[in-house]
Design a protein around this motif. Sequence first.
Motif, PDB file in Angstrom:
ATOM      1  N   MET A   1       0.840  -1.191   0.000  1.00  0.00           N
ATOM      2  CA  MET A   1       0.000   0.000   0.000  1.00  0.00           C
ATOM      3  C   MET A   1       0.876   1.242   0.000  1.00  0.00           C
ATOM      4  N   ALA A   2       0.579   2.196  -0.871  1.00  0.00           N
ATOM      5  CA  ALA A   2       1.385   3.410  -0.983  1.00  0.00           C
ATOM      6  C   ALA A   2       0.988   4.413   0.091  1.00  0.00           C
ATOM      7  N   THR A   3       1.978   5.123   0.609  1.00  0.00           N
ATOM      8  CA  THR A   3       1.733   6.238   1.515  1.00  0.00           C
ATOM      9  C   THR A   3       2.037   7.532   0.786  1.00  0.00           C
ATOM     10  N   GLU A   4       1.327   8.589   1.173  1.00  0.00           N
ATOM     11  CA  GLU A   4       1.535   9.890   0.539  1.00  0.00           C
ATOM     12  C   GLU A   4       2.639  10.647   1.266  1.00  0.00           C
ATOM     13  N   LEU A   5       3.634  11.122   0.517  1.00  0.00           N
ATOM     14  CA  LEU A   5       4.704  11.943   1.066  1.00  0.00           C
ATOM     15  C   LEU A   5       4.571  13.343   0.487  1.00  0.00           C
ATOM     16  N   ASP A  19       5.348  16.127  -4.175  1.00  0.00           N
ATOM     17  CA  ASP A  19       4.454  15.140  -3.584  1.00  0.00           C
ATOM     18  C   ASP A  19       4.644  13.784  -4.255  1.00  0.00           C
ATOM     19  N   SER A  21       3.788   9.337  -4.004  1.00  0.00           N
ATOM     20  CA  SER A  21       3.183   8.140  -3.435  1.00  0.00           C
ATOM     21  C   SER A  21       4.305   7.132  -3.258  1.00  0.00           C
ATOM     22  N   THR A  23       6.082   3.560  -1.786  1.00  0.00           N
ATOM     23  CA  THR A  23       6.077   2.184  -1.293  1.00  0.00           C
ATOM     24  C   THR A  23       7.526   1.768  -1.079  1.00  0.00           C
ATOM     25  N   THR A  24       7.723   0.546  -0.621  1.00  0.00           N
ATOM     26  CA  THR A  24       9.091   0.054  -0.405  1.00  0.00           C
ATOM     27  C   THR A  24       9.808  -0.215  -1.717  1.00  0.00           C
ATOM     28  N   TRP A  27       8.923   5.167  -5.655  1.00  0.00           N
ATOM     29  CA  TRP A  27       8.306   6.470  -5.384  1.00  0.00           C
ATOM     30  C   TRP A  27       7.678   6.930  -6.690  1.00  0.00           C
ATOM     31  N   ASP A  30       3.249  12.425  -7.745  1.00  0.00           N
ATOM     32  CA  ASP A  30       1.814  12.637  -7.883  1.00  0.00           C
ATOM     33  C   ASP A  30       1.489  13.602  -9.026  1.00  0.00           C
TER      34      ASP A  30
END
Length: 344
Positions: A1-5, A19, A21, A23-24, A27, A30
């Motif tokens: 699941m992606a997190t927003e940075l 900005d 999105s 994941t491990t 990147w 956005d």
Amino acid sequence: MATELKSSKYRCPQCGAGDFSVTTTQWRCDACGQAFACASGIPRLFVEARLGSQDRKLRDTFYDGLFGRLYQVMMPAIVMPVRPLAMSWPYWIAYGVVVAVLLGLVVGLVDALASGAFALAGLLAAALAVAGWLLSRQRYLLHLMWVAVPAWLSLSRKPYAPPESFAQVHERVLAPLRSAGRRLQVLDVSTGSCNSLYKHGWMDLDADYTAIDLSETMLKQGSDMMSAAGVPVDLVLGDAMELPFQTDSFDVVLSYGAVNGLTDPSKAIAEMARVAKPGGVLLFLDEQIYDAATAVERAYFMKVLSSHNVIHRCPVETFPPTLTDVRVSQVYQFYYICTARKAA
């Protein structure tokens, strides 16, 4: 699941937005949708097609090659003519063994040919061919074979006393930073194994640390070292000439031993100045020979220490006008440190 940075520090190398999105494994910007893969969780925030030719060459053949994999051994060996014997004697012993083996192979080959032992001569010739191939791939090692002893003898005759020492330059910069009274942001450009970032007083600051390098081989060593030391650091794979950071992001921007070897050193310094905050400090070290060098010292400098560089001195005349209080200190016979401040 992606997190927003939503970052005040990073920016997309493709479009400049901040900005992502995350994941491990990647990147994704956005704004433009460009995806940047991760290596061992470290984002590769650069565009391969835009890398300078010299930077790509050094990454692929030098730092991701033999030198990078054996960095902890190779770097002290290269500088052994400059270092005190108390520090460098194990490398001199290894050097003597290598020279003795190479001479032994040559003498053995001559003897085998003279005595008609052609099978043995073939084996010895093959061993010499392998050694020759390795040295031809890393020619600074070939030149080190013949210049190391003469350079050490020459340097030993006249100890060098710099007008301002390595430690004094660092203390001049670090002292006001220690009393800044706020959390600082420190960036180390072309950090390699993070060795210089860790060792030269920067860990004494109340700071968040970011380190960037183009070589996965080197940066993984840096990740291992900083993890073992318990130091949190944001690691980024990136291009020193297109830093993937927002303008005015860092209080301190460092670089040790990289500027002179980049495709466009002036552009790299301009990028370091760009990402520094107004009033922020730049400090970088690289090769530059002292005025009183002998002919053999100059040969060692050009053939070994500075052999991979595109320039061989601090390019102070090309600095952007945003940099003030510029000082270039010849701290060792073959190295300078440049310090500067970004105009407020």
